[in-house]
Write a protein that holds these residues in place. Structure first.
Motif, PDB file in Angstrom:
ATOM      1  N   ASN A  73      57.030   4.247 -23.501  1.00 22.28           N
ATOM      2  CA  ASN A  73      56.370   3.406 -24.280  1.00 22.28           C
ATOM      3  C   ASN A  73      56.009   2.383 -23.050  1.00 22.28           C
ATOM      4  N   ILE A  74      54.818   2.260 -22.785  1.00 23.78           N
ATOM      5  CA  ILE A  74      54.377   1.254 -21.808  1.00 23.78           C
ATOM      6  C   ILE A  74      53.599   0.009 -22.494  1.00 23.78           C
ATOM      7  N   SER A  75      54.361  -1.249 -21.935  1.00 18.40           N
ATOM      8  CA  SER A  75      53.559  -2.395 -22.588  1.00 18.40           C
ATOM      9  C   SER A  75      53.719  -3.643 -21.714  1.00 18.40           C
ATOM     10  N   GLY A  76      52.661  -4.697 -21.622  1.00 15.44           N
ATOM     11  CA  GLY A  76      52.923  -5.688 -20.737  1.00 15.44           C
ATOM     12  C   GLY A  76      52.126  -5.660 -19.535  1.00 15.44           C
TER      13      GLY A  76
ATOM     14  N   GLN B 110      46.943  -1.499 -17.956  1.00 13.20           N
ATOM     15  CA  GLN B 110      46.867  -0.504 -19.015  1.00 13.20           C
ATOM     16  C   GLN B 110      45.327  -0.691 -19.400  1.00 13.20           C
TER      17      GLN B 110
ATOM     18  N   GLN C 296      41.707   1.084 -23.924  1.00 10.89           N
ATOM     19  CA  GLN C 296      42.817   0.068 -24.004  1.00 10.89           C
ATOM     20  C   GLN C 296      42.047  -1.474 -23.408  1.00 10.89           C
TER      21      GLN C 296
ATOM     22  N   HIS D  46      46.860  -6.165 -22.407  1.00  9.22           N
ATOM     23  CA  HIS D  46      48.337  -5.754 -22.033  1.00  9.22           C
ATOM     24  C   HIS D  46      49.220  -5.886 -22.999  1.00  9.22           C
TER      25      HIS D  46
ATOM     26  N   ASN E 285      49.106  -4.371 -25.880  1.00  5.77           N
ATOM     27  CA  ASN E 285      49.045  -3.039 -26.594  1.00  5.77           C
ATOM     28  C   ASN E 285      50.485  -2.244 -26.099  1.00  5.77           C
ATOM     29  N   THR E 286      50.975  -1.394 -26.982  1.00  4.51           N
ATOM     30  CA  THR E 286      51.868  -0.456 -26.616  1.00  4.51           C
ATOM     31  C   THR E 286      51.183   1.143 -26.203  1.00  4.51           C
ATOM     32  N   VAL E 287      51.336   1.360 -25.150  1.00  6.36           N
ATOM     33  CA  VAL E 287      50.865   2.981 -24.779  1.00  6.36           C
ATOM     34  C   VAL E 287      51.773   3.732 -24.802  1.00  6.36           C
ATOM     35  N   PRO E 288      52.123   4.820 -25.696  1.00  4.55           N
ATOM     36  CA  PRO E 288      52.933   5.762 -25.708  1.00  4.55           C
ATOM     37  C   PRO E 288      52.537   7.006 -24.989  1.00  4.55           C
TER      38      PRO E 288
ATOM     39  N   GLU F  52      57.053   0.688 -13.941  1.00  3.75           N
ATOM     40  CA  GLU F  52      57.936   0.801 -14.919  1.00  3.75           C
ATOM     41  C   GLU F  52      59.275   1.238 -14.217  1.00  3.75           C
TER      42      GLU F  52
END
Length: 203
Positions: free
Chosen positions: A112-115, A119, A125, A128, A130-133, A194
């Motif tokens: 899970n990528i967020s911030g 993104q 998208q 920033h 949002n959460t991208v799984p 990450e």
């Protein structure tokens, strides 16, 4: 149309090779010709020096290459993407260090990528926040079985942008070469961020 797309893909393969994202003949790339056929890189070829002659026509329904030459070992993953996503016309599979290591560090079913502002390099998208799984699947040398697991997952949870194979690498796609290349570069940047974040937090 597809011939032009193939020429663009060859250029992108050279770019991928120059970045070291498909080392030692690893990785594989493809384009869709039409609803029934795609063109996939031949097994064992250096992605940094591919030509259009190094791509084989493959039946999307059967994974067979009429030429009799050997397509990539991951042929079934490319054809799966084309079956699942009619809008996908390009598939890129790479073995970057960040994707490979993160897929082992992350023990859950998704990264899970967020911030991250970057993104927004991913289609659709806008923030920033949002959460991208990015789904992670355990690697398997039985590509048919692996493809089936991915398909079953996709029936329950939509896949966007791409997926990771644990200890293996990233597969991503796009409606054309430009989109697939942008999303590959964006995802790789996000994976590197990450990786660094997790290293610093551990210290």
């Amino acid at each position: 149309m597809w011939q032009e797309r193939l020429a663009q893909l060859v250029t992108t393969c050279h770019w991928i090779g120059a970045k070291g994202w498909a080392p030692a003949t690893g990785g594989n790339m493809s384009i869709r010709q039409d609803a029934g056929w795609c063109w996939l890189s031949e097994s064992g070829r250096d992605k940094g020096s591919l030509t259009s002659e190094d791509f084989l026509q493959v039946d999307i329904a059967t994974n067979q290459a009429p030429s009799g030459r050997k397509p990539s070992a991951e042929t079934g993953l490319h054809t799966l993407v084309y079956r699942l996503f009619p809008e996908a016309n390009v598939v890129l599979h790479v073995h970057t260090v960040n994707a490979t290591v993160l897929s082992r560090i992350e023990k859950g079913p998704a990264l899970n990528i967020s911030g991250y502002e970057m993104q927004k390099t991913l289609t659709g998208q806008q923030s920033h926040l949002n959460t991208v799984p990015i789904a992670i699947f355990d690697n398997d040398q039985d590509i048919d079985a692996l493809a089936k697991r991915i398909e079953q997952h996709a029936e329950q949870t939509p896949l966007k942008y791409g997926f990771l194979l644990r200890g293996h690498g990233l597969t991503c796609w796009g409606k054309d070469v430009a989109e697939a290349r942008r999303q590959l570069e964006g995802l790789e940047f996000l994976f590197e961020c990450e990786m660094q974040r997790r290293l610093y937090e551990r210290d």
